[in-house]
Write a protein that holds these residues in place. Structure first.
Motif, mmCIF file in Angstrom:
data_model
loop_
_atom_site.group_PDB
_atom_site.id
_atom_site.type_symbol
_atom_site.label_atom_id
_atom_site.label_comp_id
_atom_site.label_asym_id
_atom_site.label_seq_id
_atom_site.Cartn_x
_atom_site.Cartn_y
_atom_site.Cartn_z
ATOM 1 N N GLY A 224 -8.432 -1.014 4.464
ATOM 2 C CA GLY A 224 -7.573 -2.037 5.008
ATOM 3 C C GLY A 224 -6.805 -1.977 6.112
ATOM 4 O O GLY A 224 -6.727 -0.487 6.145
ATOM 5 N N ARG A 225 -5.875 -2.515 5.825
ATOM 6 C CA ARG A 225 -4.508 -2.451 6.797
ATOM 7 C C ARG A 225 -3.626 -2.670 6.177
ATOM 8 O O ARG A 225 -3.142 -3.528 6.046
ATOM 9 C CB ARG A 225 -5.012 -3.113 8.430
ATOM 10 C CG ARG A 225 -4.052 -2.795 8.951
ATOM 11 C CD ARG A 225 -4.699 -3.529 10.550
ATOM 12 N NE ARG A 225 -3.743 -2.626 11.641
ATOM 13 C CZ ARG A 225 -4.182 -2.573 13.404
ATOM 14 N NH1 ARG A 225 -4.955 -3.314 13.284
ATOM 15 N NH2 ARG A 225 -3.537 -2.252 14.033
ATOM 16 N N HIS A 226 -2.650 -1.659 6.209
ATOM 17 C CA HIS A 226 -0.999 -2.073 5.924
ATOM 18 C C HIS A 226 -0.027 -3.268 7.031
ATOM 19 O O HIS A 226 -0.175 -2.314 8.282
ATOM 20 C CB HIS A 226 -0.290 -0.723 5.771
ATOM 21 C CG HIS A 226 -0.750 0.403 4.353
ATOM 22 N ND1 HIS A 226 -0.772 0.159 3.485
ATOM 23 C CD2 HIS A 226 -0.823 1.673 4.798
ATOM 24 C CE1 HIS A 226 -1.542 0.952 2.708
ATOM 25 N NE2 HIS A 226 -1.841 2.247 3.524
ATOM 26 N N PRO A 227 0.369 -3.972 6.345
ATOM 27 C CA PRO A 227 1.214 -4.823 6.978
ATOM 28 C C PRO A 227 2.438 -3.912 7.578
ATOM 29 O O PRO A 227 2.672 -4.445 8.691
ATOM 30 C CB PRO A 227 1.437 -5.901 5.937
ATOM 31 C CG PRO A 227 0.757 -5.677 4.923
ATOM 32 C CD PRO A 227 0.205 -4.542 5.254
ATOM 33 N N THR A 228 2.788 -3.308 6.510
ATOM 34 C CA THR A 228 4.387 -2.579 6.695
ATOM 35 C C THR A 228 4.409 -1.619 8.002
ATOM 36 O O THR A 228 4.498 -1.917 9.152
ATOM 37 C CB THR A 228 4.213 -1.922 5.666
ATOM 38 O OG1 THR A 228 2.817 -1.300 4.882
ATOM 39 C CG2 THR A 228 4.571 -2.396 4.748
ATOM 40 N N SER A 229 2.963 -0.745 8.333
ATOM 41 C CA SER A 229 3.424 0.844 8.906
ATOM 42 C C SER A 229 1.793 -0.146 10.641
ATOM 43 O O SER A 229 2.455 0.859 11.031
ATOM 44 C CB SER A 229 2.895 1.653 8.477
ATOM 45 O OG SER A 229 1.612 1.962 8.067
ATOM 46 N N SER A 230 1.318 -0.755 9.801
ATOM 47 C CA SER A 230 0.280 -1.310 10.693
ATOM 48 C C SER A 230 -0.676 -0.318 10.530
ATOM 49 O O SER A 230 -1.516 -1.283 11.540
ATOM 50 C CB SER A 230 0.469 -2.045 11.488
ATOM 51 O OG SER A 230 0.213 -1.329 12.491
ATOM 52 N N ALA A 231 -0.512 0.541 9.819
ATOM 53 C CA ALA A 231 -2.171 1.559 9.898
ATOM 54 C C ALA A 231 -3.404 1.060 9.316
ATOM 55 O O ALA A 231 -3.113 -0.012 8.505
ATOM 56 C CB ALA A 231 -0.972 2.753 9.561
ATOM 57 N N LYS A 232 -4.045 1.545 9.999
ATOM 58 C CA LYS A 232 -5.687 1.255 9.600
ATOM 59 C C LYS A 232 -5.855 2.527 7.500
ATOM 60 O O LYS A 232 -5.485 3.324 8.046
ATOM 61 C CB LYS A 232 -6.861 1.220 10.041
ATOM 62 C CG LYS A 232 -6.685 0.279 10.863
ATOM 63 C CD LYS A 232 -7.971 0.338 12.359
ATOM 64 C CE LYS A 232 -7.508 -0.586 12.742
ATOM 65 N NZ LYS A 232 -8.211 -0.858 13.958
ATOM 66 N N PHE A 233 -6.105 1.892 7.163
ATOM 67 C CA PHE A 233 -6.139 3.046 5.635
ATOM 68 C C PHE A 233 -7.438 3.437 4.767
ATOM 69 O O PHE A 233 -8.193 2.127 4.937
ATOM 70 C CB PHE A 233 -4.380 2.520 4.910
ATOM 71 C CG PHE A 233 -4.750 1.892 3.846
ATOM 72 C CD1 PHE A 233 -4.243 0.152 4.397
ATOM 73 C CD2 PHE A 233 -5.914 1.319 2.711
ATOM 74 C CE1 PHE A 233 -4.115 -0.636 3.606
ATOM 75 C CE2 PHE A 233 -6.034 0.294 2.186
ATOM 76 C CZ PHE A 233 -4.891 -1.265 2.667
ATOM 77 N N LEU A 234 -7.570 4.044 3.984
ATOM 78 C CA LEU A 234 -8.577 4.183 2.809
ATOM 79 C C LEU A 234 -7.867 5.387 1.917
ATOM 80 O O LEU A 234 -6.810 5.909 2.250
ATOM 81 C CB LEU A 234 -10.000 4.541 3.772
ATOM 82 C CG LEU A 234 -10.559 5.023 2.380
ATOM 83 C CD1 LEU A 234 -10.893 3.733 1.848
ATOM 84 C CD2 LEU A 234 -12.424 5.696 3.159
#
Ligand SMILES: O=C/C=C/C(C(=O)O)=C(/O)C(=O)O
Ligand SMILES: [Fe+2]
Length: 285
Positions: A224-234
């Motif tokens: 997914g992608r955090h709206p906060t830091s804009s980082a893609k994540f798992l």
């Protein structure tokens, strides 16, 4: 005010040191820095170690932050004691075990064990990863909080941490230009809520998703992608239920004067802008 210079390492108790070592190297992608009696040290970047698993209670979870001067330890100890947080000075042998010159230990208001260390060791050996996970370094921790307002006040008033954004009442706190190094999430019990390593690219996130899924590692959020830091994540589950996160592309706040903290909803869309839903207790109401 205690100036936290960086997050330094986490120490995690485990009932299965070999199993935890297998996970940390073969799945997470860290290098073994050193095997000692009853503990294994792992490196993820230029530092000598950023994670240590030790034989013990999996509830024993410590996070350490680096300070720039030895005098900061004395000043921090005096300030914490005056606020009612008992402080313990690390012994020389405990400091040697942590590969630091000096440290103090205390608990935050939730009861999370925190260490502040001076001169943590850097390594002469390059981190290359037991598998090619694309890790660029240990970057942040999520901490459990039994009272978010109280704990936000602790970290922002007693240390240099500042709120970058909030998800509901959960603050993402920065100590330098990186969007967050500490994140607080609601929980009835203390502990490390998740451990983040940065990876180089979004491709690394997707490659790891496939790699870990193929090996039956439990995925708990994303890709997914955090709206906060804009980082893609798992996010995925490691030994004894610890949640690990890879993320890539975390925002940097270069000009603090232009930054205003933003409020996001404490619901899946506040955590992911691609629509992934967290299967993580502390990210759900
Ligand atoms: O949305 C929830 C989490 C946000 C972030 C982020 O903005 O990168 C984290 O890394 C986190 O706290 O897990
Ligand atoms: Fe995170």
């Amino acid at each position: 005010m205690i100036k936290l210079a960086d997050v330094s390492y986490v120490r995690l108790g485990t009932r299965d040191l070999e199993g935890a070592t297998h996970f940390a190297t073969e799945y997470l992608g860290l290098d073994v820095a050193e095997r000692a009696k009853g503990s294994v040290y792992f490196k993820s970047d230029a530092r000598e170690h950023t994670l240590c698993y030790f034989e013990g209670d999996p509830g024993d979870q410590v996070v350490c932050f680096e300070v720039e001067e030895q005098s900061h330890l004395d000043e921090a100890a005096a300030q914490l004691e005056s606020l009612g947080h008992p402080v313990r000075r690390g012994t020389a042998s405990e400091a040697a075990l942590r590969k630091v010159h000096d440290f103090i230990a205390f608990r935050d208001p939730t009861g999370n064990p925190i260490e502040l260390a001076w001169r943590p060791a850097y390594s002469g050996r390059r981190y290359h990863g037991a598998r090619d996970a694309g890790i660029t370094g240990f970057s942040h921790v999520g901490l459990c909080s039994s009272d978010l307002a109280r704990d936000e006040a602790f970290w922002t008033k007693v240390t240099n941490a500042q709120v970058s954004d909030r998800i509901g009442d959960a603050p993402l706190l920065r100590i330098d230009e990186v969007h967050h190094t500490i994140a607080l999430f609601p929980s009835a019990k203390p502990g490390i809520q998740h451990i983040n390593h940065q990876v180089e690219t979004g491709d690394d996130i997707m490659r790891s998703h496939q790699f870990l899924k193929d090996r039956q590692v439990r995925m708990v959020f994303g890709p997914g992608r955090h709206p906060t830091s804009s980082a893609k994540f798992l996010y995925f589950e490691g030994p004894e239920g610890m949640v690990f996160e890879y993320s890539s592309g975390v925002r940097e706040i270069a000009d603090e004067l232009l930054w205003r903290e933003r409020q996001f909803m404490f619901e899946p869309k506040g955590f992911c802008k691609w629509g992934a839903k967290p299967n993580i207790t502390e990210f759900n109401k």
